[in-house]
Write a protein that holds these residues in place. Structure first.
Motif, short mmCIF file in Angstrom:
data_model
loop_
_atom_site.label_atom_id
_atom_site.label_comp_id
_atom_site.label_asym_id
_atom_site.label_seq_id
_atom_site.Cartn_x
_atom_site.Cartn_y
_atom_site.Cartn_z
N MET A 1 -8.34 26.82 -8.57
CA MET A 1 -7.56 26.78 -7.33
C MET A 1 -6.44 25.74 -7.46
O MET A 1 -6.69 24.59 -7.84
N ARG A 2 -5.24 26.10 -7.12
CA ARG A 2 -4.10 25.20 -7.27
C ARG A 2 -4.05 24.22 -6.10
O ARG A 2 -4.13 24.58 -4.94
N VAL A 3 -3.93 22.92 -6.42
CA VAL A 3 -3.83 21.89 -5.40
C VAL A 3 -2.36 21.60 -5.13
O VAL A 3 -1.60 21.31 -6.04
N LEU A 4 -1.94 21.69 -3.83
CA LEU A 4 -0.55 21.45 -3.47
C LEU A 4 -0.33 19.95 -3.32
O LEU A 4 -1.01 19.27 -2.57
N LEU A 5 0.67 19.43 -4.06
CA LEU A 5 0.99 18.02 -3.98
C LEU A 5 1.83 17.73 -2.74
O LEU A 5 2.62 18.56 -2.30
N LYS A 6 1.62 16.57 -2.17
CA LYS A 6 2.46 16.09 -1.08
C LYS A 6 3.32 14.96 -1.61
O LYS A 6 2.98 14.30 -2.58
N ILE A 7 4.43 14.72 -0.91
CA ILE A 7 5.34 13.67 -1.37
C ILE A 7 4.65 12.31 -1.38
O ILE A 7 4.91 11.46 -2.23
N THR A 8 3.70 12.11 -0.45
CA THR A 8 2.97 10.84 -0.40
C THR A 8 1.98 10.70 -1.55
O THR A 8 1.47 9.61 -1.79
N ASP A 9 1.68 11.81 -2.24
CA ASP A 9 0.83 11.73 -3.43
C ASP A 9 1.62 11.22 -4.63
O ASP A 9 1.04 10.70 -5.59
N ILE A 10 2.92 11.38 -4.56
CA ILE A 10 3.77 11.08 -5.71
C ILE A 10 4.49 9.74 -5.58
O ILE A 10 4.66 9.02 -6.56
N ILE A 11 4.90 9.41 -4.37
CA ILE A 11 5.72 8.20 -4.17
C ILE A 11 5.03 7.25 -3.20
O ILE A 11 4.56 7.69 -2.12
N ASP A 12 4.97 5.98 -3.54
CA ASP A 12 4.45 4.95 -2.66
C ASP A 12 5.46 4.76 -1.52
O ASP A 12 6.60 4.35 -1.73
N VAL A 13 5.04 5.06 -0.28
CA VAL A 13 5.95 5.03 0.86
C VAL A 13 6.49 3.62 1.12
O VAL A 13 7.66 3.44 1.47
N GLU A 14 5.65 2.60 0.93
CA GLU A 14 6.11 1.22 1.16
C GLU A 14 7.21 0.85 0.16
O GLU A 14 8.21 0.23 0.54
N VAL A 15 7.02 1.22 -1.08
CA VAL A 15 8.05 0.95 -2.09
C VAL A 15 9.33 1.73 -1.76
O VAL A 15 10.44 1.19 -1.84
N LEU A 16 9.16 2.98 -1.38
CA LEU A 16 10.31 3.81 -1.04
C LEU A 16 11.07 3.23 0.16
O LEU A 16 12.30 3.24 0.20
N GLN A 17 10.33 2.71 1.15
CA GLN A 17 10.98 2.13 2.32
C GLN A 17 11.84 0.93 1.93
O GLN A 17 12.98 0.78 2.40
N ARG A 18 11.32 0.08 1.04
CA ARG A 18 12.09 -1.09 0.60
C ARG A 18 13.35 -0.67 -0.16
O ARG A 18 14.43 -1.24 0.04
N ILE A 19 13.21 0.34 -1.02
CA ILE A 19 14.39 0.83 -1.77
C ILE A 19 15.41 1.43 -0.81
O ILE A 19 16.62 1.18 -0.91
N GLN A 20 14.90 2.21 0.14
CA GLN A 20 15.78 2.86 1.12
C GLN A 20 16.53 1.82 1.95
O GLN A 20 17.75 1.93 2.17
N ASP A 21 15.83 0.77 2.42
CA ASP A 21 16.47 -0.28 3.22
C ASP A 21 17.54 -1.02 2.40
O ASP A 21 18.65 -1.29 2.90
N SER A 22 17.20 -1.33 1.14
CA SER A 22 18.16 -2.04 0.28
C SER A 22 19.38 -1.18 0.00
O SER A 22 20.53 -1.67 -0.01
N PHE A 23 19.16 0.12 -0.21
CA PHE A 23 20.27 1.05 -0.44
C PHE A 23 21.20 1.07 0.77
O PHE A 23 22.43 1.01 0.64
N SER A 24 20.62 1.15 1.96
CA SER A 24 21.44 1.20 3.18
C SER A 24 22.21 -0.09 3.39
O SER A 24 23.39 -0.07 3.80
#
Length: 417
Positions: A1-24
């Motif tokens: 059975m194929r398991v569907l990945l979610k974006i939260t399985d791949i990327i750490d949201v806290e790290v992404l938030q910091r990158i996103q804030d710094s980018f902005s």
């Protein structure tokens, strides 16, 4: 059975938030990350006052969502950043987050103005015309105050986000693959360990012990019973007992170099064993053996059933002055033979069941020998068929024990039998 990945399985949201804030903070562009349905998974970074004001009205907010959805879909289709004009006349961009061609979400950014000539080179992020806010001075004033930049800077920002997103995804995918490989290595090590244990057991004559499962206690009783019968009555029962015993000996000896038998042969061996025990125990032993004809030709490891039947005789029938009953059945369920050995004895405590199956139960005399036979039979079944086909023991104190063995309808040749 194929398991569907979610974006939260791949990327750490806290790290992404910091990158996103710094980018902005560095570019002045607003940004937010959404999943494949368009639901935000991060907080908005540097959201413009113009867009905040526009989204106060539900009709405008719906148009904003349509623009974002269009940009996300376009980026998912192309697999590359999409730059477009929203219904409010600002430039936005969508950076897809992809894993093996699957769209998991996007980083949405923008909310800036660029030169009108450059605007003409961009597609609209909606099928509708631009919303006319000319009659709303507050919105128009905020529009005039919105950050203005160049298309080149917007594209550079999109490329930067795309590079960051791909890096985060690839880094986490490497971690996931390494973890999967580690788990597979653990499973392989367990299988190798189980195989080594079984092969070691065979080399140490554990299988010989199974083939000679008729232990000294049993042989002593058989010989004594034959002697008493020969002395006290005619030859018929004595002859019957000798024949049954001879068949058992012939069965164990002729299988010395061939560890595969049909279920019919195994059950005939069990029948001989029970008939001898019936002569010895008389009315104290009642037994029933029923085998579905469809199951008779199924191949199974030699001495699969007898250790469990012997265990029932020793622990359920002999200690009880009134005796008891043993039932052995073999039925077909789809492509699996279901074997059951049921007795109405005193039962087995749960902690002892676990020790018997894992080979750690220790007792004296015949009890210990039987435990070895059950443990070996269980290990061989799991070795030949996999862990799903081990022995299952259900027992209730003072009511009895039920042994269940599952044997698939498939060849055992691949396991060295």
């Amino acid at each position: 059975m194929r398991v569907l990945l979610k974006i939260t399985d791949i990327i750490d949201v806290e790290v992404l938030q910091r990158i996103q804030d710094s980018f902005s903070d560095a570019t002045g562009l607003a940004a937010v990350t959404v999943d494949y349905k368009g639901n935000p998974i991060t907080e908005y970074s540097n959201f413009s006052e113009y867009c905040t004001c526009v989204r106060k009205e539900s009709s405008n907010r719906d148009c904003c969502f349509q623009s974002d959805a269009h940009g996300g879909i376009e980026s998912a289709r192309s697999g590359k950043p999409s730059i477009y004009i929203c219904h409010g006349g600002l430039v936005d961009l969508a950076v897809p987050i992809m894993v093996k061609g699957n769209y998991l979400g996007a980083i949405m950014a923008g909310q800036v103005k660029i030169d009108e000539e450059e605007m003409k080179r961009l597609p609209f992020g909606t099928s509708h015309e631009l919303t006319d806010f000319s009659k709303n001075p507050e919105i128009m004033d905020l529009y005039d105050k919105t950050l203005k930049t160049t298309l080149t800077q917007v594209r550079s920002a999109a490329d930067l986000l795309y590079t960051i997103a791909n890096y985060l995804v690839e880094k986490q995918m490497i971690h996931i693959i390494q973890e999967e490989l580690h788990n597979k290595n653990l499973e392989l090590m367990e299988e190798v360990k189980l195989r080594s244990e079984v092969e070691a057991s065979l080399k140490e004559a554990d299988l010989k012990a199974l083939q000679a499962q008729i232990n000294p206690h049993f042989l002593f009783n058989v010989l004594n019973t034959i002697g008493r019968l020969a002395l006290l009555e005619g030859a018929d029962k004595t002859q019957e007992m000798i024949y049954a015993f001879s068949d058992m000996m012939r069965y164990t000896l002729k299988k010395e170099k061939n560890n595969v038998v049909t279920l019919k042969e195994e059950m005939e061996h069990v029948q001989n064993y029970l008939s001898i025990q019936k002569m010895r125990l008389g009315n104290r032993l009642n037994y029933l053996v029923e085998v579905d004809e469809m199951a008779e030709d199924i191949l199974c490891p030699f001495m699969t059933i007898q250790p469990f039947v012997e265990n029932a005789i020793i622990h359920a029938i002999e200690p009880n002055a009134r005796g008891g009953e043993v039932r052995i059945t073999a039925d077909i369920l789809k492509e699996i033979a279901i074997l059951k050995i049921v007795d109405d004895g005193k039962g087995i405590p749960d902690d002892r069941i676990h020790k018997i199956l894992d080979g750690t139960y220790e007792a004296d005399g015949r009890e210990k020998n039987t435990g070895i036979g059950i443990n070996n039979a269980n290990k061989r079944l799991m070795y030949y068929y996999g862990v799903d086909y081990g022995v299952e023991i259900k027992s209730e104190l003072e009511k009895g024990t039920e042994i269940t063995i599952k044997i698939p309808r498939k060849s055992l040749a691949g396991r060295g039998l």
